[in-house]
Design an enzyme around this catalytic site. Structure first.
Site, short mmCIF file in Angstrom:
data_model
loop_
_atom_site.label_atom_id
_atom_site.label_comp_id
_atom_site.label_asym_id
_atom_site.label_seq_id
_atom_site.Cartn_x
_atom_site.Cartn_y
_atom_site.Cartn_z
N HIS A 264 40.29 36.40 34.87
CA HIS A 264 41.65 36.42 35.05
C HIS A 264 42.33 35.53 33.76
CE1 HIS A 264 45.55 36.31 36.87
NE2 HIS A 264 45.21 37.36 37.32
N ASP A 315 40.94 43.21 41.62
CA ASP A 315 40.65 44.63 41.59
C ASP A 315 39.13 44.84 42.18
OD1 ASP A 315 43.18 45.71 40.44
OD2 ASP A 315 42.61 44.32 38.67
#
Ligand SMILES: CC(C)(COP(=O)(O)OP(=O)(O)OC[C@H]1O[C@@H](n2cnc3c(N)ncnc32)[C@H](O)[C@@H]1OP(=O)(O)O)[C@@H](O)C(=O)NCCC(=O)NCCS
Length: 376
Positions: A264, A315
């Site tokens: 991320h 996700d």
């Protein structure tokens, strides 16, 4: 004159505007909408509560929630012309369909270019209601089914599953999707939200800004990752042993391939949304009779953490959660949009309310100026 500071690739850590919508602390793994911690919201709020929170700055009281639920329910049926278009466009990627159909919706809304704050808010509610209908109905038509009329008595999450499958979901299925919608609703200046804000800052209409956001969400570095996660698991196969899963993931890392659902730009610790999705994935995979998808995901997570020190992002476990809910793989990224439309519209409304054109500068690296025109 632009500043002499070299450009920061990907605008990493650059603060580009102020916003009162979403608080994000990547070091401590904190995410809060309008000051409300995501863990509290995941446990105690519905998607409709979160829409009100994002748009109005506070959670709704009973009457306000009832009013918003009625507005959403009223806006859910799709125009007949849009359903015809949905049936006639050649099947491609489901995000392509969502982008085209969202853009086309503007043609059926006489208030699409109403630039008053009330008009833009109305469009935001309408788009939030209708994105769910578009995604579920397109998927149903793609699977050979006939469109189902929305049920105004159902919540946004329950109605989505009803339009998708044609049967009313259980309380557990509804709550699972509702929590997923709460978790995906907003995430500060992520790529698609920023795209929406850049478009809105030109004072274009809400439909155009949201169409830009959908285009950005489609990419595999952003929302497209949830589909890639499930495709990876399916490729490995439910029968693969833990050792085989580990071998495949190690092989990919050795070839410098990225594993979807990890890493991320902002979080340096666990993505707080992943904590909830991991739990839901475990429970739903078990209840669906396919616990292997979750177990394989755990193996992948351990390998990537050990080898690359990267954590699962939103996700990774949303993939197996959606799969266990019977949502087709190709529809995973559109489901992200069904939730994120609430955050996109909140940001677009905030942008309009205190607007200045977003027009940064580039660090020029081309040929020296001036070059001569010489065709010989
Ligand atoms: C999310 C993401 C785009 C962030 O990108 P970023 O901040 O630009 O980070 P980078 O892509 O520069 O990655 C930094 C390093 O970590 C590695 N890395 C990042 N994500 C990785 C992943 N998912 N699998 C393996 N390695 C990864 C990169 O290869 C790079 O290694 P290097 O320094 O040896 O070249 C990136 O982590 C990624 O592509 N993840 C996979 C797609 C995904 O899940 N997207 C959804 C995000 S919510």
């Amino acid at each position: 004159m632009p500043s002499d500071t070299p450009a920061k690739a990907g605008l990493e850590d650059i603060v580009v505007a102020s916003s009162s919508i979403c608080y994000l602390d990547g070091e401590r793994g904190v995410l809060a909408y309008r000051g409300h911690d995501i863990h509290d919201l995941a446990e105690r709020a519905t998607f409709e509560d979160v829409c009100h929170l994002l748009w109005h700055g506070r959670l709704p009281n009973r009457a306000e929630l009832g009013e918003l639920q009625s507005q959403l329910a009223e806006a859910r049926p799709l125009p007949e012309g849009l359903l015809r278009l949905m049936r006639s466009i050649p099947p491609t990627n489901s995000m392509d369909s969502l982008r085209t159909l969202t853009s086309a919706l503007a043609h059926y809304d006489s208030g699409a270019n109403d630039s008053s704050p009330e008009g833009r808010y109305r469009t935001s509610v309408k788009l939030t209601a209708q994105l769910g209908s578009i995604v579920a109905t397109s998927a149903r038509i793609a699977a050979g089914g006939a469109p189902v009329a929305p049920d105004p008595a159902l919540s946004h999450a329950a109605n989505f599953l009803y339009l998708l499958k044609g049967t009313r979901p259980t309380a557990l299925e509804t709550r699972a999707l509702d929590v997923a919608l709460v978790l995906h609703a907003d995430h500060e200046f992520n790529a698609s939200t920023f795209a929406a804000r850049v478009a809105a800052a030109t004072l274009t209409d809400v439909y155009s800004a949201i169409t830009a956001a959908i285009g950005a969400l489609k990419g595999p570095l952003h929302g497209g990752a949830n589909t890639d996660v499930m495709n990876l698991l399916l490729q490995i196969g439910e029968d693969a042993s833990d050792a085989r899963v580990e071998e495949i993931v190690r092989g990919k890392l050795a070839k410098k391939e990225k594993i979807p659902g990890f890493g991320h730009r902002v979080y340096r610790t666990e993505d707080p949304r992943a904590t909830h999705l991991r739990r839901m994935s475990e429970e739903l995979s078990r209840l669906s009779g396919h616990p292997r998808w979750f177990q394989m995901s755990r193996v992948i997570e351990q390998v990537v953490q050990r080898e690359k020190k990267l954590n699962a992002n939103v996700d990774f476990y949303s993939a197996t959660t959606y799969y266990a809910l019977g949502i087709p793989v190709d529809v995973f990224t559109p489901v992200f949009a069904v939730s994120r439309i609430s955050g996109w519209t909140a940001h677009v409304l905030e942008q309009y309310s205190n607007n200045r054109l977003i027009r940064p500068r580039a660090e020029y690296t081309g040929p020296a100026y001036p070059q001569q025109v010489d065709r010989h």
